[in-house]
Design a protein around this motif. Structure first.
Motif, PDB file in Angstrom:
ATOM      1  N   ARG A 107      19.517  -0.949  -5.792  1.00 44.41           N
ATOM      2  CA  ARG A 107      19.347   0.484  -5.582  1.00 44.41           C
ATOM      3  C   ARG A 107      18.230   0.721  -4.576  1.00 44.41           C
ATOM      4  O   ARG A 107      17.266  -0.051  -4.509  1.00 44.41           O
ATOM      5  N   ALA A 108      18.338   1.810  -3.843  1.00 36.18           N
ATOM      6  CA  ALA A 108      17.309   2.161  -2.870  1.00 36.18           C
ATOM      7  C   ALA A 108      16.168   2.875  -3.573  1.00 36.18           C
ATOM      8  O   ALA A 108      16.371   3.572  -4.576  1.00 36.18           O
ATOM      9  N   GLY A 109      14.971   2.710  -3.040  1.00 40.44           N
ATOM     10  CA  GLY A 109      13.819   3.431  -3.545  1.00 40.44           C
ATOM     11  C   GLY A 109      13.692   4.755  -2.807  1.00 40.44           C
ATOM     12  O   GLY A 109      14.576   5.608  -2.859  1.00 40.44           O
ATOM     13  N   ARG A 110      12.565   4.933  -2.114  1.00 34.40           N
ATOM     14  CA  ARG A 110      12.383   6.151  -1.314  1.00 34.40           C
ATOM     15  C   ARG A 110      13.420   6.182  -0.203  1.00 34.40           C
ATOM     16  O   ARG A 110      13.553   5.243   0.575  1.00 34.40           O
ATOM     17  N   ARG A 111      14.132   7.292  -0.099  1.00 35.94           N
ATOM     18  CA  ARG A 111      15.200   7.400   0.890  1.00 35.94           C
ATOM     19  C   ARG A 111      14.748   8.027   2.196  1.00 35.94           C
ATOM     20  O   ARG A 111      15.299   7.727   3.253  1.00 35.94           O
ATOM     21  N   PHE A 112      13.766   8.939   2.130  1.00 35.21           N
ATOM     22  CA  PHE A 112      13.281   9.552   3.356  1.00 35.21           C
ATOM     23  C   PHE A 112      11.830   9.980   3.165  1.00 35.21           C
ATOM     24  O   PHE A 112      11.334  10.066   2.040  1.00 35.21           O
ATOM     25  N   TYR A 113      11.145  10.224   4.258  1.00 34.26           N
ATOM     26  CA  TYR A 113       9.695  10.419   4.266  1.00 34.26           C
ATOM     27  C   TYR A 113       9.264  11.584   3.395  1.00 34.26           C
ATOM     28  O   TYR A 113       8.261  11.505   2.680  1.00 34.26           O
ATOM     29  N   GLU A 114       9.993  12.689   3.418  1.00 31.73           N
ATOM     30  CA  GLU A 114       9.569  13.901   2.708  1.00 31.73           C
ATOM     31  C   GLU A 114       9.967  13.910   1.234  1.00 31.73           C
ATOM     32  O   GLU A 114       9.629  14.847   0.505  1.00 31.73           O
ATOM     33  N   GLN A 115      10.650  12.906   0.774  1.00 30.79           N
ATOM     34  CA  GLN A 115      11.143  12.905  -0.598  1.00 30.79           C
ATOM     35  C   GLN A 115      10.002  12.800  -1.617  1.00 30.79           C
ATOM     36  O   GLN A 115       9.023  12.068  -1.408  1.00 30.79           O
ATOM     37  N   ILE A 116      10.123  13.532  -2.719  1.00 31.50           N
ATOM     38  CA  ILE A 116       9.193  13.413  -3.844  1.00 31.50           C
ATOM     39  C   ILE A 116       9.762  12.395  -4.819  1.00 31.50           C
ATOM     40  O   ILE A 116      10.928  12.507  -5.237  1.00 31.50           O
ATOM     41  N   THR A 117       8.979  11.394  -5.167  1.00 29.62           N
ATOM     42  CA  THR A 117       9.439  10.361  -6.093  1.00 29.62           C
ATOM     43  C   THR A 117       8.573  10.364  -7.345  1.00 29.62           C
ATOM     44  O   THR A 117       7.386  10.699  -7.303  1.00 29.62           O
ATOM     45  N   LEU A 118       9.180   9.972  -8.460  1.00 25.99           N
ATOM     46  CA  LEU A 118       8.475   9.927  -9.740  1.00 25.99           C
ATOM     47  C   LEU A 118       8.820   8.628 -10.456  1.00 25.99           C
ATOM     48  O   LEU A 118       9.997   8.295 -10.618  1.00 25.99           O
ATOM     49  N   PHE A 119       7.781   7.916 -10.883  1.00 34.43           N
ATOM     50  CA  PHE A 119       7.977   6.698 -11.667  1.00 34.43           C
ATOM     51  C   PHE A 119       7.390   6.914 -13.049  1.00 34.43           C
ATOM     52  O   PHE A 119       6.209   7.246 -13.190  1.00 34.43           O
ATOM     53  N   LYS A 120       8.217   6.764 -14.083  1.00 27.32           N
ATOM     54  CA  LYS A 120       7.765   6.902 -15.457  1.00 27.32           C
ATOM     55  C   LYS A 120       7.797   5.540 -16.137  1.00 27.32           C
ATOM     56  O   LYS A 120       8.842   4.889 -16.194  1.00 27.32           O
ATOM     57  N   SER A 121       6.635   5.135 -16.650  1.00 27.71           N
ATOM     58  CA  SER A 121       6.491   3.817 -17.254  1.00 27.71           C
ATOM     59  C   SER A 121       6.069   3.944 -18.707  1.00 27.71           C
ATOM     60  O   SER A 121       5.190   4.747 -19.045  1.00 27.71           O
ATOM     61  N   THR A 122       6.698   3.141 -19.583  1.00 27.14           N
ATOM     62  CA  THR A 122       6.240   3.049 -20.970  1.00 27.14           C
ATOM     63  C   THR A 122       5.946   1.610 -21.372  1.00 27.14           C
ATOM     64  O   THR A 122       5.570   1.349 -22.511  1.00 27.14           O
ATOM     65  N   GLY A 123       6.112   0.676 -20.440  1.00 28.04           N
ATOM     66  CA  GLY A 123       5.829  -0.725 -20.738  1.00 28.04           C
ATOM     67  C   GLY A 123       7.085  -1.477 -21.131  1.00 28.04           C
ATOM     68  O   GLY A 123       7.966  -0.936 -21.802  1.00 28.04           O
ATOM     69  N   THR A 124       7.176  -2.725 -20.698  1.00 34.78           N
ATOM     70  CA  THR A 124       8.336  -3.558 -21.022  1.00 34.78           C
ATOM     71  C   THR A 124       7.890  -4.923 -21.528  1.00 34.78           C
ATOM     72  O   THR A 124       6.859  -5.461 -21.109  1.00 34.78           O
ATOM     73  N   ALA A 125       8.689  -5.502 -22.409  1.00 34.33           N
ATOM     74  CA  ALA A 125       8.411  -6.848 -22.905  1.00 34.33           C
ATOM     75  C   ALA A 125       8.548  -7.869 -21.780  1.00 34.33           C
ATOM     76  O   ALA A 125       7.870  -8.905 -21.776  1.00 34.33           O
TER      77      ALA A 125
END
Length: 320
Positions: free
Chosen positions: A288-306
């Motif tokens: 999958r692609a991450g940021r697609r274009f310069y003006e895009q707002i991205t959000l990463f939500k983390s809760t921790g993984t084993a």
């Protein structure tokens, strides 16, 4: 069996090395059953404690992991009464075993491992999601994890200025003083909205029960990193943030159902599971692609993984 202390961990770690270990781990994957939590009852029935056990192991069906694979188990307790005794509310250890024989190899300090794991996971996500020229970081929250998050983000982006906001201005100033001597400027701010508007990366590590980041503050191209408020009744951002941002998770397995930042918008129809762009495994594997274009707002939500726990524990064990 080795006993690996927090000091031992600090002495051998660097985010640049750790990120590559994590990247490989997310590409390959592990076996990770759902965590198991036991309630530790209190006489009043209120403010019960909990004991959580989470495990992971390498896929030993793959020939290249048979000789060097690990089994890892994190035991973590959360006891409200610990605060009465000036002890951490959450405490634990990590047991690392040989994947070939099951022999216990090491017992690691759980708090130090989680600090490095959490910050490195955020930085790994940022390497795919934030703009490459991101130079202004806002740190929301000034707790124990904050300096790790600042250093981690600075390891993947050319950070020149860090602003710190905290509900307690004194705590924010204390973190600023602690971070002096870094190759970037660190200062405190009381203007959260203004700081969000001027930031390239906004990193939140709080226990907020109501949203503190408002979508109307976000500017084009901002990357938002949410690592706090992990429970279903806690939130760090409002619905406007969720509706504006391209959303990524550390894992599909548990994040949407465990954190209020996603559970409430899902229940209210603001968000659907189809709106979630990717998790870290898909990003690291290139599916999958991450940021697609310069003006895009991205959000990463983390809760921790084993998976990340096991990767960091093995990383430490091979270096101590």
């Amino acid at each position: 069996m080795r006993i690996i202390t927090a000091q031992d961990i600090e002495e051998v770690m660097s985010f640049r090395d750790l990120l590559e270990t994590l990247r490989r781990a997310f590409r390959v994957g592990v076996v990770a059953p759902s965590p198991h939590t036991q309630r530790i009852a209190r006489p009043t029935g209120l403010d019960d404690g909990s004991l959580t056990i989470s495990s992971a192991w390498h896929n030993f069906a793959a020939q290249d992991t048979v000789e060097r694979g690990f089994i890892g188990t994190r035991l973590e307790s959360c006891l409200p009464t610990s605060l009465e005794h000036d002890a951490p509310a959450v405490a634990g250890v990590y047991l690392l075993q040989s994947g070939k024989t099951g022999t216990p190899l090491a017992l690691l300090d759980g708090k130090a491992l989680v600090n490095w794991r959490t910050a490195a996971t955020s930085a790994l996500a940022s390497s795919y999601l934030s703009r490459e020229d991101s130079s202004r970081l806002l740190m929301v929250g000034a707790g124990n994890l904050a300096p790790y998050l600042i250093d981690a983000h600075a390891s993947v982006r050319p950070i020149k200025e860090v602003l710190v906001w905290n509900r307690s201005p004194a705590a924010a100033q204390q973190l600023v003083e602690h971070m002096q001597g870094q190759p970037f400027k660190v200062s405190a701010t009381a203007d959260l909205g203004g700081a969000v508007r001027g930031a390239d990366i906004v990193c939140c590590a709080t226990s907020a029960n109501t949203p503190i980041i408002q979508g109307e503050w976000l500017q084009e191209g901002t990357h938002l990193d949410l690592v706090g408020s992990m429970h279903a009744d806690q939130r760090e951002c409002d619905d406007t943030v969720i509706s504006q941002a391209r959303l990524f998770l550390d894992s599909y397995d548990n994040t949407p159902t465990t954190t209020g930042d996603l559970k409430e918008p899902l229940a209210d129809g603001v968000l659907s599971l189809q709106d979630i762009a990717s998790d870290l495994a898909e990003l690291c594997q290139g599916d999958r692609a991450g940021r697609r274009f310069y003006e895009q707002i991205t959000l990463f939500k983390s809760t921790g993984t084993a998976l990340a726990d096991l990767a960091v524990a093995g990383h430490v064990y091979l270096r101590v």
